[in-house]
Design a protein around this motif. Structure first.
Motif, PDB file in Angstrom:
ATOM      1  N   UNK A   4       0.783  -1.027   0.102  1.00 42.78           N
ATOM      2  CA  UNK A   4      -0.003  -0.055  -0.215  1.00 42.78           C
ATOM      3  C   UNK A   4       0.882   1.256  -0.004  1.00 42.78           C
ATOM      4  N   UNK A   5       0.332   2.528  -0.247  1.00 40.44           N
ATOM      5  CA  UNK A   5       1.096   3.614  -0.156  1.00 40.44           C
ATOM      6  C   UNK A   5       0.977   4.206   1.175  1.00 40.44           C
ATOM      7  N   UNK A   6       0.104   3.937   1.778  1.00 42.61           N
ATOM      8  CA  UNK A   6      -0.111   4.634   3.231  1.00 42.61           C
ATOM      9  C   UNK A   6      -0.640   3.472   4.098  1.00 42.61           C
ATOM     10  N   UNK A   7      -0.237   3.444   5.302  1.00 40.48           N
ATOM     11  CA  UNK A   7      -1.036   2.749   6.526  1.00 40.48           C
ATOM     12  C   UNK A   7      -1.441   3.594   7.351  1.00 40.48           C
ATOM     13  N   UNK A   8      -2.685   3.592   7.654  1.00 39.74           N
ATOM     14  CA  UNK A   8      -3.038   4.511   8.817  1.00 39.74           C
ATOM     15  C   UNK A   8      -3.577   3.290   9.862  1.00 39.74           C
ATOM     16  N   UNK A   9      -2.908   3.476  11.092  1.00 41.02           N
ATOM     17  CA  UNK A   9      -3.158   2.123  12.227  1.00 41.02           C
ATOM     18  C   UNK A   9      -3.794   2.872  13.177  1.00 41.02           C
ATOM     19  N   UNK A  10      -4.854   2.384  13.736  1.00 39.74           N
ATOM     20  CA  UNK A  10      -5.567   3.002  14.842  1.00 39.74           C
ATOM     21  C   UNK A  10      -5.678   2.050  16.038  1.00 39.74           C
ATOM     22  N   UNK A  11      -4.957   2.552  17.191  1.00 36.14           N
ATOM     23  CA  UNK A  11      -4.960   1.572  18.193  1.00 36.14           C
ATOM     24  C   UNK A  11      -5.942   2.228  19.213  1.00 36.14           C
ATOM     25  N   UNK A  12      -6.946   1.578  19.506  1.00 41.46           N
ATOM     26  CA  UNK A  12      -8.256   2.114  20.482  1.00 41.46           C
ATOM     27  C   UNK A  12      -8.264   1.301  21.605  1.00 41.46           C
ATOM     28  N   UNK A  13      -8.061   1.798  22.699  1.00 47.04           N
ATOM     29  CA  UNK A  13      -8.615   1.248  24.085  1.00 47.04           C
ATOM     30  C   UNK A  13      -7.291   0.232  24.543  1.00 47.04           C
ATOM     31  N   UNK A  14      -6.429   0.356  24.009  1.00 50.56           N
ATOM     32  CA  UNK A  14      -5.184  -0.768  24.121  1.00 50.56           C
ATOM     33  C   UNK A  14      -4.613  -0.518  25.440  1.00 50.56           C
ATOM     34  N   UNK A  15      -3.661  -1.208  26.066  1.00 50.10           N
ATOM     35  CA  UNK A  15      -2.925  -0.986  27.299  1.00 50.10           C
ATOM     36  C   UNK A  15      -1.864  -0.044  26.585  1.00 50.10           C
ATOM     37  N   UNK A  16      -1.431   1.030  27.337  1.00 46.87           N
ATOM     38  CA  UNK A  16      -0.238   1.783  27.066  1.00 46.87           C
ATOM     39  C   UNK A  16       1.036   1.257  26.720  1.00 46.87           C
ATOM     40  N   UNK A  17       1.087  -0.114  27.294  1.00 48.05           N
ATOM     41  CA  UNK A  17       2.426  -0.589  27.177  1.00 48.05           C
ATOM     42  C   UNK A  17       2.370  -1.265  25.554  1.00 48.05           C
ATOM     43  N   UNK A  18       1.280  -1.693  25.279  1.00 45.26           N
ATOM     44  CA  UNK A  18       0.977  -2.404  24.149  1.00 45.26           C
ATOM     45  C   UNK A  18       1.119  -1.360  22.811  1.00 45.26           C
ATOM     46  N   UNK A  19       1.250  -0.071  23.079  1.00 48.15           N
ATOM     47  CA  UNK A  19       1.328   0.733  21.938  1.00 48.15           C
ATOM     48  C   UNK A  19       2.712   0.807  21.445  1.00 48.15           C
ATOM     49  N   UNK A  20       3.740   0.838  22.390  1.00 46.26           N
ATOM     50  CA  UNK A  20       5.262   0.831  22.124  1.00 46.26           C
ATOM     51  C   UNK A  20       5.460  -0.434  21.636  1.00 46.26           C
ATOM     52  N   UNK A  21       5.146  -1.667  22.210  1.00 46.17           N
ATOM     53  CA  UNK A  21       5.216  -2.960  21.617  1.00 46.17           C
ATOM     54  C   UNK A  21       4.815  -2.869  20.098  1.00 46.17           C
ATOM     55  N   UNK A  22       3.690  -2.379  19.882  1.00 44.54           N
ATOM     56  CA  UNK A  22       3.183  -2.747  18.689  1.00 44.54           C
ATOM     57  C   UNK A  22       4.015  -1.897  17.566  1.00 44.54           C
ATOM     58  N   UNK A  23       4.597  -0.601  18.042  1.00 46.65           N
ATOM     59  CA  UNK A  23       5.272   0.422  17.057  1.00 46.65           C
ATOM     60  C   UNK A  23       6.573  -0.307  17.084  1.00 46.65           C
ATOM     61  N   UNK A  24       7.203  -0.651  18.304  1.00 47.47           N
ATOM     62  CA  UNK A  24       8.538  -1.210  17.812  1.00 47.47           C
ATOM     63  C   UNK A  24       8.669  -2.661  17.541  1.00 47.47           C
ATOM     64  N   UNK A  65      -5.473   6.006  21.039  1.00 46.67           N
ATOM     65  CA  UNK A  65      -6.005   6.471  22.265  1.00 46.67           C
ATOM     66  C   UNK A  65      -6.108   5.273  23.299  1.00 46.67           C
ATOM     67  N   UNK A  66      -5.333   5.330  24.200  1.00 42.75           N
ATOM     68  CA  UNK A  66      -5.166   4.174  25.049  1.00 42.75           C
ATOM     69  C   UNK A  66      -6.587   4.026  26.115  1.00 42.75           C
ATOM     70  N   UNK A  67      -6.669   3.039  26.647  1.00 43.43           N
ATOM     71  CA  UNK A  67      -7.679   2.728  27.678  1.00 43.43           C
ATOM     72  C   UNK A  67      -7.909   3.849  28.702  1.00 43.43           C
ATOM     73  N   UNK A  68      -6.814   4.481  29.162  1.00 42.63           N
ATOM     74  CA  UNK A  68      -7.190   5.313  30.363  1.00 42.63           C
ATOM     75  C   UNK A  68      -7.679   6.826  29.685  1.00 42.63           C
TER      76      UNK A  68
END
Ligand SMILES: Nc1ncnc2c1ncn2[C@@H]1O[C@H](COP(=O)(O)OP(=O)(O)OP(=O)(O)O)[C@@H](O)[C@H]1O
Ligand SMILES: [Mg+2]
Length: 435
Positions: free
Chosen positions: A184-204, A220-223
Motif C-alpha cells: 500500500x502507499x499509506x498505512x493508517x493504524x488506529x489503536x483504540x483502548x489498548x494498554x499503554x504498554x502495548x502501543x510501544x510494543x506494537x510500534x517497535x 487512544x489508550x484505555x485510560x
C-alpha cells in the motif's frame, strides 16, 4: 420612488446572529456536563473555561429539556458550577498532510511528541461515506504478504475485512505483519483502548522502523476518556479519507473495533440511552456501519480496511462480532486451538472467508485453494482417529489424500512474523503442493 423590500430585510435580520452566545455549567453527572443558555448542534465543539480561565474542550452529545449535554475531550477536573461555556460553531476536524507520515498522534489528531503540525487540510472527523454509485468496483488483489490470507482469503483493494479472535490469539501480531508487508502507499493504524504498554510494543516490535516510515499511528489508550477513544477511530478514518482523495492506495487498520463499540456504549449509557444486547446501546449498532462504510473504494483512491474484533470468551456470536460480520466483506477468524499448537498465524481457514476472492483470484488459484481447503476439512474431521492410531490406511481415499498432503499444507500456512512472501510466490507455493 425606489421600492424597499422590507420583507427581505426583516428575513435577513432574523437570520443574523447578534448574540455572543455563552452559557454556564449547571450540573455534572458522571461523565456528562449539563449547560444552560447555549444553542449548539450535536457534535459541536464547546470550550468550558475554569476559574483559572483554562479552556476544557467538550463536545455536544445530547440535550435535556432546554439544556445542552456536553462530554469532555479531556479531564473533568477544574470544572465547577457556573463555569463559562462558549460554543465554537464547529465540529471536530483533523489537519491532514504528508507531514503525518511516521507520526504517532492522539485520538484528536495531535502529535504525541507535542510538536504542533504546521499545516494541513482540515478534514471533518464525521463525514459521509462515498456515494455508492461512484465507488469503483473491487477488481485488483491487494497482497498482504501473509500466505494464509493471500492464498486462501485473497483480499481485494478497497475490501473491508474483520479479524476476529479471543484475547491473546494474535490479532495485533497479524495486523503488524500486514502493516509491514502489504503493498500500500499509506498505512493508517488506529489503536483504540489498548494498554499503554502495548502501543510501544506494537510500534517497535510489530511495525518496526520499516513499517513506520509509511504509516501514521492514531492512538487512544484505555485510560483516555470514552469520547477520545471513540474519536480516535474517526480521526484515523478521516486521515485515510484524505489520502484516498489524493488517489492513494490506503490501508486502514483498527485494533480494536470492540473497544470502539465499548466507548460508544459508555457514552450512550451516560446520556441515558437504554441498554440493549449485552448492555450495548442502540447507538452502538448505528455507529458501526457509519464508521465502516466510510472505508472502501471511492472514485479517486481506495481504503482497504482491517478491523480487529475481540470476541469475548471466544463466543463468535456475541453482538459486536455479529454486527461487524454483517457489515464487512470478509472475516478472518483466529483460533485458540491453533495458537495452542504453536500454529501461527493462527488463522482458521475453514471458518474464515473473503467474499471477494471468487471475483479477484485467477481460476487455477481458486481451484487449488478450494482443493486444499477440502483436504484441511477432511483431515480435521478424522484428526482424532488418526492421532489415536484408529484410522486404517486405505479405508477412505480422501482421508488418505489429506494425510498425504497435510504437512505440506501446514508448512505453507505457518509463517514466521519476520517472514515475507510476495503474492506471486504465495500462489506458486500453493500450486506446488499438488504438483
Ligand atoms: N504470528 C505469530 N508468531 C508467533 N507468535 C505469535 C504470533 N501471533 C501471536 N503470537 C503470540 O501470541 C501472543 C499474543 O499475540 P497478540 O498480542 O498479537 O494477540 P492479541 O490477539 O492482539 O491479544 P489482545 O487480545 O491481548 O490484544 C504474542 O505475544 C505471541 O507470543
Ligand atoms: Mg492486541
Amino acid at each position: 420612488m425606489e421600492f424597499i423590500d422590507f420583507a427581505n430585510i426583516n428575513k435577513k435580520i432574523k437570520e443574523c446572529d447578534f448574540y455572543y452566545k455563552e452559557g454556564i455549567v449547571k450540573k455534572v453527572i458522571g461523565l456528562t456536563i449539563e449547560v444552560e443558555g447555549i444553542r449548539a448542534f450535536i457534535g459541536e465543539v464547546c470550550n468550558i473555561y475554569n476559574e483559572k480561565n483554562n479552556a476544557i474542550t467538550c463536545e455536544v452529545v445530547g440535550f435535556k429539556e432546554n439544556n445542552v449535554i456536553l462530554m469532555p475531550l479531556g479531564e473533568l477536573i477544574g470544572i465547577s458550577p457556573g463555569c463559562r461555556v462558549v460554543p465554537s460553531g464547529k465540529a471536530l476536524n483533523v489537519k491532514c498532510s504528508e507531514e503525518l507520515f511516521g507520526k504517532i498522534i492522539d485520538g484528536l489528531g495531535k502529535p504525541l511528541d507535542d510538536e504542533e503540525l504546521k499545516e494541513g487540510t482540515p478534514y471533518l472527523l464525521d463525514s459521509e461515506p462515498p456515494d455508492p454509485l461512484k465507488r469503483r468496483r473491487i477488481k485488483d488483489v491487494i497482497p498482504t504478504g501473509v500466505r494464509t490470507i493471500d492464498g486462501f482469503l485473497t483480499c481485494g483493494e478497497g475490501q473491508r475485512i474483520g479479524i476476529f479472535a479471543g484475547s491473546g490469539v494474535g490479532k495485533s501480531t497479524t495486523l503488524g505483519m500486514i502493516a509491514k508487508y502489504a503493498e500500500a502507499d499509506v498505512n493508517v493504524i488506529c489503536l483504540i483502548g489498548e494498554r499503554g504498554r502495548e502501543v510501544r510494543d506494537f510500534i517497535e516490535r510489530d511495525l518496526g522502523e520499516e513499517g513506520m516510515k509509511r504509516s501514521i499511528v492514531v492512538c487512544a489508550t484505555s485510560d483516555k476518556p470514552a469520547l477520545v477513544r471513540l474519536k480516535g477511530a474517526f480521526t484515523a478514518t478521516a486521515i485515510a479519507e484524505y489520502f484516498r482523495d489524493k488517489g492513494k492506495k490506503v490501508i486502514l487498520m483498527m485494533d480494536s473495533v470492540t473497544r470502539f463499540a465499548m466507548a460508544q456504549r459508555e457514552i450512550g449509557l451516560a446520556i441515558g440511552e437504554p441498554p440493549a444486547t449485552k448492555g450495548y446501546t442502540p447507538s452502538v449498532f448505528a455507529m458501526l456501519p457509519r464508521l465502516m462504510e466510510r472505508a472502501g473504494m471511492s472514485d479517486k483512491g481506495s481504503i482497504t480496511a482491517f478491523y480487529t474484533v475481540l470476541v469475548d470468551g471466544d463466543d463468535f456470536n456475541e453482538p459486536i462480532a455479529d454486527a461487524v460480520r454483517g457489515i464487512l466483506d470478509g472475516h478472518i477468524v483466529l483460533s485458540r486451538a491453533l495458537a495452542a499448537k504453536n500454529h501461527y498465524p493462527a488463522i482458521d481457514v475453514l471458518s474464515s472467508i473473503s467474499r471477494l476472492m471468487s471475483e479477484i483470484a485467477d481460476k487455477d488459484h481458486k481451484a487449488t485453494a478450494s482443493l486444499a481447503r477440502d483436504l484441511i476439512a477432511t483431515y480435521k474431521d478424522s484428526e482424532d482417529l488418526i492421532n489415536i492410531g484408529a484410522y486404517v490406511k486405505g479405508s477412505n481415499k480422501k482421508v488418505d489424500m489429506a494425510i498425504n498432503y497435510i504437512d505440506k499444507i501446514n508448512s505453507f500456512l505457518k509463517q514466521k512474523v519476520d517472514e515475507h512472501t510476495n503474492f506471486e510466490d504465495t500462489v506458486k507455493w500453493l500450486k506446488s503442493i499438488f504438483t
